[in-house]
Write an enzyme that holds these catalytic residues in place. Sequence first.
Site, mmCIF file in Angstrom:
data_model
loop_
_atom_site.group_PDB
_atom_site.id
_atom_site.type_symbol
_atom_site.label_atom_id
_atom_site.label_comp_id
_atom_site.label_asym_id
_atom_site.label_seq_id
_atom_site.Cartn_x
_atom_site.Cartn_y
_atom_site.Cartn_z
ATOM 1 N N VAL B 134 8.582 4.520 2.430
ATOM 2 C CA VAL B 134 7.703 5.476 3.134
ATOM 3 C C VAL B 134 8.508 6.631 3.699
ATOM 4 O O VAL B 134 9.675 6.476 4.070
ATOM 5 C CB VAL B 134 6.929 4.821 4.304
ATOM 6 C CG1 VAL B 134 5.929 3.804 3.821
ATOM 7 C CG2 VAL B 134 7.870 4.225 5.317
ATOM 8 N N GLY B 143 13.400 15.657 0.577
ATOM 9 C CA GLY B 143 14.382 14.814 -0.106
ATOM 10 C C GLY B 143 14.740 13.540 0.624
ATOM 11 O O GLY B 143 15.679 12.840 0.215
ATOM 12 N N LYS B 146 14.071 10.352 -1.649
ATOM 13 C CA LYS B 146 15.174 10.206 -2.617
ATOM 14 C C LYS B 146 16.406 9.650 -1.914
ATOM 15 O O LYS B 146 17.078 8.764 -2.428
ATOM 16 C CB LYS B 146 15.550 11.578 -3.192
ATOM 17 C CG LYS B 146 14.855 11.926 -4.441
ATOM 18 C CD LYS B 146 15.583 13.050 -5.183
ATOM 19 C CE LYS B 146 14.897 13.253 -6.522
ATOM 20 N NZ LYS B 146 15.512 14.270 -7.334
ATOM 21 N N ARG B 171 0.121 7.286 -8.372
ATOM 22 C CA ARG B 171 0.401 8.674 -7.977
ATOM 23 C C ARG B 171 1.861 8.963 -7.664
ATOM 24 O O ARG B 171 2.248 10.103 -7.497
ATOM 25 C CB ARG B 171 -0.474 9.071 -6.795
ATOM 26 C CG ARG B 171 -0.224 8.241 -5.566
ATOM 27 C CD ARG B 171 -1.233 8.480 -4.445
ATOM 28 N NE ARG B 171 -0.984 7.537 -3.364
ATOM 29 C CZ ARG B 171 -0.090 7.773 -2.388
ATOM 30 N NH1 ARG B 171 0.578 8.907 -2.336
ATOM 31 N NH2 ARG B 171 0.116 6.858 -1.457
ATOM 32 N N TYR B 176 9.510 7.927 -8.815
ATOM 33 C CA TYR B 176 10.478 6.892 -9.182
ATOM 34 C C TYR B 176 11.162 7.140 -10.518
ATOM 35 O O TYR B 176 12.298 6.722 -10.724
ATOM 36 C CB TYR B 176 9.802 5.514 -9.200
ATOM 37 C CG TYR B 176 9.402 5.029 -7.817
ATOM 38 C CD1 TYR B 176 8.062 4.913 -7.452
ATOM 39 C CD2 TYR B 176 10.373 4.711 -6.880
ATOM 40 C CE1 TYR B 176 7.706 4.493 -6.180
ATOM 41 C CE2 TYR B 176 10.030 4.279 -5.606
ATOM 42 C CZ TYR B 176 8.696 4.178 -5.261
ATOM 43 O OH TYR B 176 8.351 3.765 -4.009
#
Lengths: 250, 200
Positions: B134, B143, B146, B171, B176
């Site tokens: 999350v 970012g 990531k 979504r 990923y």
Amino acid sequence: MLSLHLLSSTSSSSSLPTIVSLNCCCCEPSNHLPFPNTNLGFLKVKRQPKVSNLKAGFWESIRSGFGKNNTIQVIETPSSEEEEEEPLPEEFVLVEKTQPDGTIEQIIFSSGGDVDVYDLQALCDKVGWPRRPLSKLAAALKNSYIVATLHSRKFSSGEEGNAEKKLIGMARATSDHAFNATIWDVLVDPSHQGQGLGKVLIEKLIRTLLQRDIGNISLFADSKVVEFYRNLGFEPDPEGIKGMFWYPMY
Amino acid sequence: MLLFNPISIHVPLTLKPTPTSTSTPHPHKNLTILSQLPPTPTPTPTPTLSISDTSLQSKGFNLHRSITNLNLHHLNSIFVSVGFPQRDISKIQIALENTDSLIWIEHHKTKGSPVAFARATGDGVFNAIIWDVVVDPNFQGIGLGKAVMERLVTDLLNKGITNIALYSEPRVLGFYRPLGFVMDPDGIRGMVYSRKKKKK
């Protein structure tokens, strides 16, 4: 001829007669033995209950365990939920068979996780899995939330103390002990496949997880076994949620 | 009208077996090739970090790998803000205590309140599953997602765990994929148990 004594056959729940029909036969481990093309043999077997030296407590669990299997075959009913609430014993005899020569074979389910790592490696070899270091296997078992096993115990009548015990199936689940569990490494000895033991193994594992209040039970299935798990209540890609792997090598 | 379990052909009743990094997920194929492979694992790619630790710090973000000082109420509210169901704090505590690896990021101005989070459970040697990824909606798009994912995967790889999986909502498949995750590799399907959906 092999004669099968079903431990569940003394339970007289009204749902049992429906099990006898050909339409719903995959759950009971006993279905797939000497009379594959008839339900007549199965009927015969049902009328020969064997009562052996079993603890009083687990009659209930066997009955409820098989009762649950029975109700899966029929419809979803509140009664199956009651049975789910009955705590599953950690270890119990699933099936007991007597050979014509008098040898008895019991298939025992356990969620206690007592697995000999060498036995497990031998079983993995039998199903053709690549070898994994024993120390890692041991660690993986130790770090699993539940390790469910099937063992086969064989002994001559009256010599239960001299039983030889063999690991014939395993499934394990990792979990955060609160929300999620994932099932890995499901295997059944090829010599015992085709009897519904894999189904029972997973069903009991699921039930153990549900009784510990783990709401989300997941797994990753090879395409060949997706149907197997679908029949056990698993849904692929629920709501479009996809399984993903990091740089898988295949 | 099946009398036999559909898996009565001689295929091992298996899920994706956990491969060592030199083996294939289908052990019944290519067994001879497997026996010729060298014992040392081939190196798997390690994620390069999109944002370095220093860069994060210069922007005022702190990285954590343990639950010490993590405010669970704030974590729960972030879960809720991205659409997860409200969960019991005591259960969250138990889940985090039984989590193999986790990463969370806080902004130094709101210490203890996570703005990004991810955790992984598993058996510590072969498999790991990543859950609860999350980012606070107020901090999305810069970012941080990531950042936690790259570090979590690296931590797992450093522990020797190469089988890293997750379940992705449709979504966010695009989130990923660039991180190296592949959907349904070799036909493997993620499946979830549903009490309502037993076979008839």
